[in-house]
Design a protein around this motif. Structure first.
Motif, PDB file in Angstrom:
ATOM      1  N   MET A 203      -0.871   7.775   5.076  1.00 11.25           N
ATOM      2  CA  MET A 203      -0.104   6.932   4.158  1.00 11.25           C
ATOM      3  C   MET A 203       0.944   7.744   3.410  1.00 11.25           C
ATOM      4  O   MET A 203       2.070   7.274   3.181  1.00 11.25           O
ATOM      5  N   SER A 204       0.604   8.965   3.028  1.00 15.02           N
ATOM      6  CA  SER A 204       1.558   9.837   2.349  1.00 15.02           C
ATOM      7  C   SER A 204       2.724  10.173   3.276  1.00 15.02           C
ATOM      8  O   SER A 204       3.893  10.156   2.866  1.00 15.02           O
ATOM      9  N   PHE A 205       2.403  10.449   4.537  1.00 16.73           N
ATOM     10  CA  PHE A 205       3.464  10.737   5.512  1.00 16.73           C
ATOM     11  C   PHE A 205       4.387   9.535   5.680  1.00 16.73           C
ATOM     12  O   PHE A 205       5.610   9.665   5.681  1.00 16.73           O
ATOM     13  N   LEU A 206       3.788   8.349   5.833  1.00 15.96           N
ATOM     14  CA  LEU A 206       4.604   7.149   6.014  1.00 15.96           C
ATOM     15  C   LEU A 206       5.441   6.854   4.780  1.00 15.96           C
ATOM     16  O   LEU A 206       6.594   6.414   4.886  1.00 15.96           O
ATOM     17  N   ALA A 207       4.881   7.107   3.586  1.00 16.62           N
ATOM     18  CA  ALA A 207       5.644   6.916   2.351  1.00 16.62           C
ATOM     19  C   ALA A 207       6.853   7.844   2.326  1.00 16.62           C
ATOM     20  O   ALA A 207       7.939   7.462   1.877  1.00 16.62           O
ATOM     21  N   SER A 208       6.671   9.067   2.831  1.00 13.88           N
ATOM     22  CA  SER A 208       7.784  10.019   2.850  1.00 13.88           C
ATOM     23  C   SER A 208       8.864   9.593   3.838  1.00 13.88           C
ATOM     24  O   SER A 208      10.050   9.866   3.633  1.00 13.88           O
ATOM     25  N   LYS A 209       8.463   8.900   4.909  1.00 14.77           N
ATOM     26  CA  LYS A 209       9.426   8.473   5.924  1.00 14.77           C
ATOM     27  C   LYS A 209      10.131   7.180   5.540  1.00 14.77           C
ATOM     28  O   LYS A 209      11.335   7.025   5.749  1.00 14.77           O
TER      29      LYS A 209
ATOM     30  N   ALA B  16       0.830  -1.210   0.000  1.00 14.17           N
ATOM     31  CA  ALA B  16       0.000   0.000   0.000  1.00 14.17           C
ATOM     32  C   ALA B  16       0.860   1.254   0.000  1.00 14.17           C
ATOM     33  O   ALA B  16       0.553   2.237  -0.686  1.00 14.17           O
ATOM     34  N   LEU B  17       1.955   1.241   0.757  1.00 10.97           N
ATOM     35  CA  LEU B  17       2.839   2.404   0.801  1.00 10.97           C
ATOM     36  C   LEU B  17       3.449   2.683  -0.565  1.00 10.97           C
ATOM     37  O   LEU B  17       3.668   3.843  -0.929  1.00 10.97           O
ATOM     38  N   SER B  18       3.718   1.617  -1.328  1.00 14.53           N
ATOM     39  CA  SER B  18       4.307   1.805  -2.654  1.00 14.53           C
ATOM     40  C   SER B  18       3.342   2.506  -3.609  1.00 14.53           C
ATOM     41  O   SER B  18       3.750   3.034  -4.634  1.00 14.53           O
ATOM     42  N   GLN B  19       2.058   2.499  -3.267  1.00 18.18           N
ATOM     43  CA  GLN B  19       1.039   3.108  -4.116  1.00 18.18           C
ATOM     44  C   GLN B  19       0.687   4.528  -3.677  1.00 18.18           C
ATOM     45  O   GLN B  19      -0.198   5.157  -4.257  1.00 18.18           O
ATOM     46  N   HIS B  20       1.351   5.033  -2.648  1.00 19.28           N
ATOM     47  CA  HIS B  20       1.061   6.366  -2.142  1.00 19.28           C
ATOM     48  C   HIS B  20       2.329   7.212  -2.167  1.00 19.28           C
ATOM     49  O   HIS B  20       3.355   6.805  -1.625  1.00 19.28           O
ATOM     50  N   ALA B  21       2.242   8.366  -2.804  1.00 19.53           N
ATOM     51  CA  ALA B  21       3.377   9.277  -2.896  1.00 19.53           C
ATOM     52  C   ALA B  21       3.368  10.227  -1.712  1.00 19.53           C
ATOM     53  O   ALA B  21       2.345  10.441  -1.053  1.00 19.53           O
ATOM     54  N   SER B  22       4.524  10.809  -1.434  1.00 21.27           N
ATOM     55  CA  SER B  22       4.641  11.737  -0.311  1.00 21.27           C
ATOM     56  C   SER B  22       4.099  13.118  -0.639  1.00 21.27           C
ATOM     57  O   SER B  22       3.983  13.966   0.245  1.00 21.27           O
ATOM     58  N   GLY B  23       3.757  13.358  -1.905  1.00 23.03           N
ATOM     59  CA  GLY B  23       3.367  14.698  -2.325  1.00 23.03           C
ATOM     60  C   GLY B  23       2.162  15.259  -1.607  1.00 23.03           C
ATOM     61  O   GLY B  23       2.019  16.480  -1.479  1.00 23.03           O
ATOM     62  N   LEU B  24       1.279  14.383  -1.129  1.00 22.95           N
ATOM     63  CA  LEU B  24       0.061  14.860  -0.479  1.00 22.95           C
ATOM     64  C   LEU B  24       0.359  15.645   0.782  1.00 22.95           C
ATOM     65  O   LEU B  24      -0.369  16.574   1.128  1.00 22.95           O
ATOM     66  N   ILE B  25       1.441  15.293   1.469  1.00 24.20           N
ATOM     67  CA  ILE B  25       1.748  15.968   2.726  1.00 24.20           C
ATOM     68  C   ILE B  25       2.883  16.978   2.595  1.00 24.20           C
ATOM     69  O   ILE B  25       3.049  17.841   3.447  1.00 24.20           O
ATOM     70  N   ASP B  26       3.656  16.900   1.521  1.00 26.31           N
ATOM     71  CA  ASP B  26       4.777  17.820   1.333  1.00 26.31           C
ATOM     72  C   ASP B  26       4.275  19.258   1.219  1.00 26.31           C
ATOM     73  O   ASP B  26       3.421  19.568   0.388  1.00 26.31           O
ATOM     74  N   GLY B  27       4.794  20.126   2.066  1.00 28.80           N
ATOM     75  CA  GLY B  27       4.420  21.529   2.000  1.00 28.80           C
ATOM     76  C   GLY B  27       3.055  21.851   2.577  1.00 28.80           C
ATOM     77  O   GLY B  27       2.537  22.934   2.359  1.00 28.80           O
ATOM     78  N   GLY B  28       2.485  20.917   3.303  1.00 25.43           N
ATOM     79  CA  GLY B  28       1.159  21.143   3.881  1.00 25.43           C
ATOM     80  C   GLY B  28       0.092  20.441   3.071  1.00 25.43           C
ATOM     81  O   GLY B  28       0.195  20.302   1.849  1.00 25.43           O
ATOM     82  N   VAL B  29      -0.973  20.005   3.753  1.00 28.42           N
ATOM     83  CA  VAL B  29      -2.012  19.194   3.126  1.00 28.42           C
ATOM     84  C   VAL B  29      -3.125  20.071   2.570  1.00 28.42           C
ATOM     85  O   VAL B  29      -3.656  20.937   3.270  1.00 28.42           O
ATOM     86  N   ASP B  30      -3.471  19.858   1.292  1.00 29.32           N
ATOM     87  CA  ASP B  30      -4.666  20.437   0.695  1.00 29.32           C
ATOM     88  C   ASP B  30      -5.711  19.326   0.653  1.00 29.32           C
ATOM     89  O   ASP B  30      -5.609  18.389  -0.134  1.00 29.32           O
ATOM     90  N   LEU B  31      -6.706  19.423   1.521  1.00 28.11           N
ATOM     91  CA  LEU B  31      -7.684  18.349   1.637  1.00 28.11           C
ATOM     92  C   LEU B  31      -8.502  18.155   0.365  1.00 28.11           C
ATOM     93  O   LEU B  31      -9.110  17.099   0.173  1.00 28.11           O
ATOM     94  N   ASN B  32      -8.509  19.159  -0.505  1.00 29.62           N
ATOM     95  CA  ASN B  32      -9.211  19.011  -1.778  1.00 29.62           C
ATOM     96  C   ASN B  32      -8.535  17.988  -2.678  1.00 29.62           C
ATOM     97  O   ASN B  32      -9.139  17.508  -3.643  1.00 29.62           O
ATOM     98  N   GLN B  33      -7.279  17.662  -2.380  1.00 25.01           N
ATOM     99  CA  GLN B  33      -6.541  16.678  -3.175  1.00 25.01           C
ATOM    100  C   GLN B  33      -6.657  15.266  -2.603  1.00 25.01           C
ATOM    101  O   GLN B  33      -6.150  14.314  -3.188  1.00 25.01           O
ATOM    102  N   VAL B  34      -7.335  15.134  -1.460  1.00 22.98           N
ATOM    103  CA  VAL B  34      -7.454  13.825  -0.810  1.00 22.98           C
ATOM    104  C   VAL B  34      -8.533  12.999  -1.502  1.00 22.98           C
ATOM    105  O   VAL B  34      -9.648  13.468  -1.741  1.00 22.98           O
ATOM    106  N   ASP B  35      -8.187  11.771  -1.833  1.00 23.98           N
ATOM    107  CA  ASP B  35      -9.139  10.821  -2.421  1.00 23.98           C
ATOM    108  C   ASP B  35      -9.833  10.088  -1.266  1.00 23.98           C
ATOM    109  O   ASP B  35      -9.296   9.151  -0.684  1.00 23.98           O
TER     110      ASP B  35
END
Length: 201
Positions: free
Chosen positions: A122-128, A58-77
């Motif tokens: 998941m995005s945070f964990l992918a970044s870590k 699952a982590l391999s399917q989630h990029a860190s971009g969602l959390i980088d620079g702050g979260v825009d909830l409009n981009q959350v699926d």
């Protein structure tokens, strides 16, 4: 900062409150319960080798971009978030929602919040974890691996004021610390009890 604090600091509470239809204070309180529950559920499932492999995939399917620079909830699926929460909590999901809702905000609010925050976690964990997650997960059969990595994130900063997030989660992972912490953190621990780890492995 703990992982939970890092994630919470990346959220726009005003935007979160608007999407939930509540106040920023209530949104913050609910998020402070939901984020540890999500990470804790992942950590509990990762203690099983099949669960660790599933989380790594699952982590391999989630990029860190969602959390980088702050979260825009409009981009959350949110549909993806619903799948994630279902996998994390399994048949215990409704019970987890009800228990967390009892700590503040109500089950309806928590039920809406978890699918919003799951992709963020998941995005945070992918970044870590990045590319190291696969190798770490392979060690899970020896009692380490991604489960220990998640536990380390939860336990980070435990020397600060409130005793760190492990005090908040306490006995959720069988750490034997039940009843040793008070306040809201102890409330999360007491409320969820043994519900975590019920996800699909």
């Amino acid at each position: 900062m703990t992982a939970v604090q890092d994630i919470l600091s990346a959220l726009n509470l005003d935007q979160l409150a608007e999407q939930l239809g509540t106040s920023p204070e209530e949104a913050k309180q609910a998020a402070e319960a939901a984020v540890p529950a999500l990470i804790g559920g992942l950590q509990a499932n990762a203690a099983d080798p099949a669960g660790a492999a599933s989380i790594t995939e699952a982590l391999s399917q989630h990029a860190s971009g969602l959390i980088d620079g702050g979260v825009d909830l409009n981009q959350v699926d949110v549909a993806d978030g619903e799948r994630i929460t279902s996998h994390i909590f399994g048949s215990n999901q409704e019970a987890v929602v009800n228990q967390l809702g009892g700590l503040g905000g109500g089950a309806g609010l928590i039920g809406k919040l978890l699918p919003m925050l799951a992709p963020v976690v998941m995005s945070f964990l992918a970044s870590k974890f990045g590319g190291g997650a696969q190798a770490q997960a392979q060690d899970s059969s020896q009692g380490g691996g991604i489960s220990d990595m998640l536990g380390g994130l939860l336990g980070g900063g435990s020397g600060s004021g409130g005793g760190g997030i492990m005090d908040a989660i306490g006995g959720l992972f069988g750490s034997g610390s039940q009843g040793q912490s008070g306040g809201a953190g102890g409330g999360i621990m007491d409320a969820l009890g043994g519900l975590l780890g019920g996800g699909r492995r």
